[in-house]
Design an enzyme around this catalytic site. Structure first.
Site: not given
Ligand SMILES: Cc1cc2nc3c(=O)[nH]c(=O)nc-3n(C[C@H](O)[C@H](O)[C@H](O)COP(=O)(O)O)c2cc1C
Length: 355
Positions: A22, A99, A181, A300, A323
């Site tokens: 992601s 992205q 955004y 998650l 994450r």
């Molecule tokens: C450190 C960090 C930076 C993130 N930056 C972006 C981003 O640049 N663009 C975006 O769409 N989502 C961003 N997110 C959201 C993640 O892409 C993802 O949608 C969200 O963390 C849920 O997924 P997860 O549970 O696997 O962490 C970010 C999340 C984290 C933890």
């Protein structure tokens, strides 16, 4: 048979598995330039076996950055380092994606680890832009409501960014239409109170995203996929609901979008988000079924069997992980072991695979 490790193709791009890294902002760029942090951060996940390595939200203009340290692609000079990164990722068997983003009213903030608060011009911040002059948080300097020439400039900035992304060697573009955004601000009635062609009805609120998508598709090669990330709900009354996104996904599909990355939230600070494992999967499933478009499930997803299950139940086409890949850059290698699938390891690491 594991579905997680089955190949899948979008247009002419074949993925070695269904795992996408992601996009994750690193807030580690100076003047928008990528550097060795990005090379290692993205390169490690390609070594770890993901199918798509997606570069973080990358600003199409300086005023579209969330923080002064965001990654950018608003000038040709940004391309060279990105070429090194994409070529490294490709050598490792992953597909490089980027992205493209504009933060709108959520621009001009400090980095999360510096408090994340709005920066005023004396602190290195700038005047933000948005569909309407409504600040994200009470007491903040409000954004300026965009006029038609501001809107045209944003569309042109996305197009120029897409051309640079191609030159930089990316093979997938994801447009950031989520997380509060700019394009999400236009889409949600909570942040868009315009009375022109870009506000009011659902069609009008979707216009900016649809115009950006159509314009990007004209410069992005037919052979390459285009993804869009949406916030499928605002988690507040009066905001975007998943039904709106089913309609939007159909419109995006008609304009050449190949996959909807189904996220949620981010528009307003007071939303109540459930945050339980796989809480956004129902959005991916509904949009996939009702709009007949491929979807990515995100949020998650942390375990191999959980990821496998989502694909087996046909709730999504890709598993998008953020994450867990920060905790474990080798998540795909470990997931393959748990699912009893034999996947190739980089030659340099083979001695650790067998003994
Ligand atoms: C450190 C960090 C930076 C993130 N930056 C972006 C981003 O640049 N663009 C975006 O769409 N989502 C961003 N997110 C959201 C993640 O892409 C993802 O949608 C969200 O963390 C849920 O997924 P997860 O549970 O696997 O962490 C970010 C999340 C984290 C933890």
């Amino acid at each position: 048979m594991s579905k997680l490790f089955e190949t899948i193709s979008f247009r002419e791009i074949r993925l070695r598995n269904r795992i996408m890294m992601s996009p994750m902002c690193q807030y580690s760029s100076e003047d928008g330039f990528a550097n060795d942090w990005h090379l290692v951060h993205l390169g490690s996940r390609a070594v770890g076996g993901v199918g798509i390595v997606c570069m973080e939200a990358t600003a199409v203009s300086p005023e579209g950055r969330i923080t002064p340290y965001d990654q950018g692609i608003w000038k040709d000079a940004h391309i060279e380092k990105l070429q090194q990164i994409t070529s490294f990722v490709r050598q490792l068997g992953a597909v490089p994606a980027i992205q493209l983003a504009h933060a709108g009213r959520k621009a001009s903030t400090a980095r999360p680890w510096e408090g994340g608060h709005q920066l005023n011009p004396q602190q290195g911040g700038w005047q933000t832009l948005a569909p309407s002059a409504i600040p994200f948080r009470e007491g903040e300097i409000p954004p300026v409501a965009m006029n038609i020439s501001d809107i045209k400039k944003v569309i042109n900035d996305f197009v120029a960014a897409a051309k640079r992304a191609l030159e930089a060697g990316f093979q997938i573009i994801e447009l950031h239409g989520a997380h509060g955004y700019l394009m999400h601000q236009f889409f949600s009635p909570l942040t868009n109170q315009r009375s022109d062609a870009y506000g009011g009805s659902l069609e009008n609120r979707a216009r900016l995203l649809l115009e950006v998508t159509a314009a990007v598709r004209t410069v992005w090669p037919e052979k390459y996929p285009l993804f869009v990330r949406l916030s499928c709900t605002d988690w507040v009354e009066g905001g975007v609901q998943v039904e709106d996104c089913v309609w939007l996904a159909k419109q995006l599909k008609q304009r050449g979008v190949d996959l909807i990355d189904c996220s949620s939230g981010g528009l307003v600070p007071n939303a109540r988000i459930p945050n339980t494992p796989g809480y956004q999967i129902p959005f991916a499933e509904k949009i996939r079924q009702e709009a007949q478009i491929a979807t990515g499930a995100v949020g998650l997803i942390t375990e191999a069997h959980q990821a496998e299950d989502i694909l087996q139940k046909q709730q999504a086409d890709l598993i998008i992980i953020a994450r867990q890949l920060l905790r474990d850059p080798y998540f795909p290698i470990h997931a393959a072991q748990q699912l009893n699938v034999d996947i190739p390891w980089p030659n340099q690491y083979l001695r650790a695979k067998t003994s």
